[in-house]
Design a protein around this motif. Structure first.
Motif, short mmCIF file in Angstrom:
data_model
loop_
_atom_site.label_atom_id
_atom_site.label_comp_id
_atom_site.label_asym_id
_atom_site.label_seq_id
_atom_site.Cartn_x
_atom_site.Cartn_y
_atom_site.Cartn_z
N LEU A 16 0.82 -1.21 0.00
CA LEU A 16 0.00 0.00 0.00
C LEU A 16 0.86 1.26 0.00
CD1 LEU A 16 -2.64 -1.16 2.63
CD2 LEU A 16 -2.91 -1.12 0.15
N TYR A 17 1.95 1.22 0.77
CA TYR A 17 2.78 2.42 0.90
C TYR A 17 3.48 2.79 -0.40
CZ TYR A 17 2.19 2.19 5.98
OH TYR A 17 1.67 2.18 7.24
N VAL A 18 3.78 1.79 -1.24
CA VAL A 18 4.49 2.09 -2.49
C VAL A 18 3.55 2.65 -3.54
CG1 VAL A 18 6.23 0.32 -2.07
CG2 VAL A 18 4.17 -0.27 -3.36
N ARG A 19 2.25 2.61 -3.29
CA ARG A 19 1.29 3.16 -4.23
C ARG A 19 1.01 4.63 -3.91
NH1 ARG A 19 -1.19 -1.05 -7.03
NH2 ARG A 19 -0.72 -3.12 -6.16
N SER A 20 0.32 5.27 -4.83
CA SER A 20 0.04 6.70 -4.68
C SER A 20 -1.20 6.90 -3.81
CB SER A 20 -0.17 7.36 -6.05
OG SER A 20 -0.43 8.72 -5.90
N ILE A 21 -1.03 6.63 -2.51
CA ILE A 21 -2.12 6.84 -1.56
C ILE A 21 -1.59 7.67 -0.40
CG2 ILE A 21 -3.28 4.68 -2.15
CD1 ILE A 21 -2.13 3.53 0.45
N SER A 22 -2.47 8.31 0.31
CA SER A 22 -2.07 9.10 1.47
C SER A 22 -2.30 8.29 2.74
CB SER A 22 -2.87 10.40 1.52
OG SER A 22 -4.24 10.13 1.72
N PHE A 23 -1.52 8.61 3.76
CA PHE A 23 -1.67 7.93 5.05
C PHE A 23 -3.05 8.23 5.65
CE2 PHE A 23 2.91 8.18 4.55
CZ PHE A 23 3.30 6.90 4.89
N SER A 24 -3.54 9.43 5.44
CA SER A 24 -4.85 9.79 5.97
C SER A 24 -5.95 8.94 5.32
CB SER A 24 -5.13 11.27 5.77
OG SER A 24 -5.02 11.63 4.41
N ALA A 25 -5.82 8.69 4.02
CA ALA A 25 -6.81 7.85 3.33
C ALA A 25 -6.77 6.42 3.86
CB ALA A 25 -6.55 7.87 1.82
N TYR A 26 -5.56 5.93 4.11
CA TYR A 26 -5.38 4.58 4.64
C TYR A 26 -6.07 4.45 6.01
CZ TYR A 26 -2.77 0.33 5.95
OH TYR A 26 -2.40 -0.95 6.34
N ILE A 82 -11.42 13.11 17.24
CA ILE A 82 -10.64 13.82 16.22
C ILE A 82 -9.15 13.76 16.54
CG2 ILE A 82 -10.20 16.07 15.17
CD1 ILE A 82 -13.18 16.70 15.58
N ILE A 83 -8.81 13.97 17.81
CA ILE A 83 -7.41 13.92 18.23
C ILE A 83 -6.83 12.53 18.02
CG2 ILE A 83 -5.88 14.07 20.23
CD1 ILE A 83 -7.70 16.33 21.26
N SER A 84 -7.59 11.49 18.35
CA SER A 84 -7.13 10.12 18.18
C SER A 84 -6.88 9.80 16.72
CB SER A 84 -8.15 9.13 18.77
OG SER A 84 -8.30 9.32 20.16
N ILE A 85 -7.77 10.26 15.84
CA ILE A 85 -7.58 10.04 14.41
C ILE A 85 -6.33 10.76 13.92
CG2 ILE A 85 -8.55 10.55 12.13
CD1 ILE A 85 -11.33 10.10 13.36
N ALA A 86 -6.14 11.99 14.35
CA ALA A 86 -4.98 12.76 13.93
C ALA A 86 -3.68 12.11 14.41
CB ALA A 86 -5.08 14.19 14.46
N ILE A 87 -3.65 11.68 15.67
CA ILE A 87 -2.45 11.00 16.20
C ILE A 87 -2.21 9.70 15.44
CG2 ILE A 87 -1.48 9.84 18.21
CD1 ILE A 87 -2.89 11.89 19.96
N GLY A 88 -3.26 8.96 15.15
CA GLY A 88 -3.11 7.71 14.42
C GLY A 88 -2.50 7.90 13.05
N ILE A 89 -2.92 8.93 12.34
CA ILE A 89 -2.38 9.21 11.01
C ILE A 89 -0.90 9.59 11.10
CG2 ILE A 89 -2.51 10.78 9.03
CD1 ILE A 89 -5.55 10.90 9.53
N VAL A 90 -0.57 10.45 12.07
CA VAL A 90 0.82 10.87 12.26
C VAL A 90 1.71 9.68 12.62
CG1 VAL A 90 2.37 12.23 13.72
CG2 VAL A 90 0.24 13.23 12.89
N MET A 91 1.25 8.83 13.54
CA MET A 91 2.04 7.68 13.95
C MET A 91 2.17 6.64 12.85
SD MET A 91 3.11 8.63 16.80
CE MET A 91 4.05 7.13 17.09
N MET A 92 1.15 6.52 12.03
CA MET A 92 1.24 5.60 10.91
C MET A 92 2.36 6.02 9.96
SD MET A 92 -1.64 4.73 8.05
CE MET A 92 -2.74 3.99 9.24
N LYS A 93 2.44 7.31 9.70
CA LYS A 93 3.50 7.84 8.83
C LYS A 93 4.86 7.70 9.49
CE LYS A 93 4.77 11.93 6.15
NZ LYS A 93 4.36 13.32 5.76
N LYS A 94 4.93 7.95 10.81
CA LYS A 94 6.19 7.87 11.53
C LYS A 94 6.73 6.46 11.58
CE LYS A 94 8.30 9.07 15.99
NZ LYS A 94 8.05 9.64 17.34
N ASN A 95 5.85 5.46 11.62
CA ASN A 95 6.27 4.07 11.79
C ASN A 95 6.44 3.32 10.47
OD1 ASN A 95 6.33 4.23 14.60
ND2 ASN A 95 4.18 3.66 14.80
N THR A 96 6.56 4.03 9.38
CA THR A 96 6.76 3.37 8.09
C THR A 96 8.05 2.55 8.09
OG1 THR A 96 7.77 5.42 7.27
CG2 THR A 96 5.46 5.01 6.72
#
Length: 256
Positions: free
Chosen positions: A104-114, A237-251
């Protein structure tokens, strides 16, 4: 959010293939019908079990419909949330660990969409489950004990579903941040242990399930209710935002 429609199709397809749209609502429906039926037929159950002293009898309290719905929500709060936690805590962490996320990460998708695609599909399962649980509880309670006022009943359902959205957001946030075992422990602490904080502060999100019942009983102090609702939406909203940030950080943790 690039790739959201495709990711939604993927998540819905996986949920259907794993029968989560069927068996999780079925669990909630069983939980919803259990308390009205058990309490109404308690004496028959005791006599059917046998080995009771001659002339044994107990006086059960006179239940009103709100009592049975509150008992059902208590079942949702324990067994139902544990089912959701066990079913979805690995939604992100397991894909990261087994290498699925690499595709999924190698495709043209955003972490927020994931993240949002998973949140929307799990929320849909949560909605169907809540409907099934409430419908079963309300049906048997109405048949055996009495009617509800439609307006307050709908308000109670909406209140509980908003609480479920926070639960789902926390589960996904923990899954995006930690490995599955640590995520499960963290989500359990936040969701279940956090309920004890309502002893000190009535306006916290953990008060929402009981607040819905208080609406039916017409005993809710509305200022606390709206504060609790506001805090729940903000925490979601805060949990969703943190989740998206941490998903990107943990690539870097993704298995290749």
């Amino acid at each position: 959010m690039r790739g959201l429609p495709i990711l939604l199709q993927k998540e819905f397809r996986e949920a259907w293939r794993s029968w989560k749209f069927l068996w999780i609502p079925l669990v909630f429906a069983i939980l919803g019908m259990s308390d009205p039926l058990t309490n109404y037929y308690m004496m028959d159950i005791l006599h059917a079990v046998g080995n009771l002293p001659e002339g044994f009898d107990i006086q059960l309290p006179e239940f009103v419909p709100a009592d049975l719905l509150q008992a059902s929500i208590g079942q949702f709060q324990m067994i139902g949330l544990l089912v959701l936690l066990a079913s979805f805590i690995g939604s992100i962490s397991k894909e990261r660990a087994n290498g699925t996320a690499t595709l999924l990460y190698v495709r043209s998708i955003s972490f927020s969409a994931y993240f949002i695609s998973k949140f929307l599909v799990i929320s849909a399962i949560g909605f169907v489950s809540a409907v099934a649980g409430f419908a079963a509880s309300v049906y048997y309670t109405t048949v055996l004990y009495g009617n509800f006022e439609i307006g307050t009943l709908l308000a109670c359902f909406v209140t509980y579903f908003i609480w479920l959205l926070l639960v789902i957001a926390v589960i996904l946030m923990m899954s995006a941040t930690f490995n599955t075992m640590i995520a499960a422990t963290g989500a359990f602490i936040v969701i279940f242990i956090g309920q004890f904080l309502t002893i000190l502060w009535d306006f916290l999100p953990w008060s929402l399930p009981s607040n819905g019942v208080l609406l039916i009983r017409d005993m809710m102090y509305m200022q606390d209710y709206w504060w609790s609702m506001f805090m729940t939406v903000m925490f979601t909203i805060i949990s969703i935002a943190i989740g998206i940030v941490m998903m990107k950080k943990n690539t870097s943790m993704v298995k290749i």
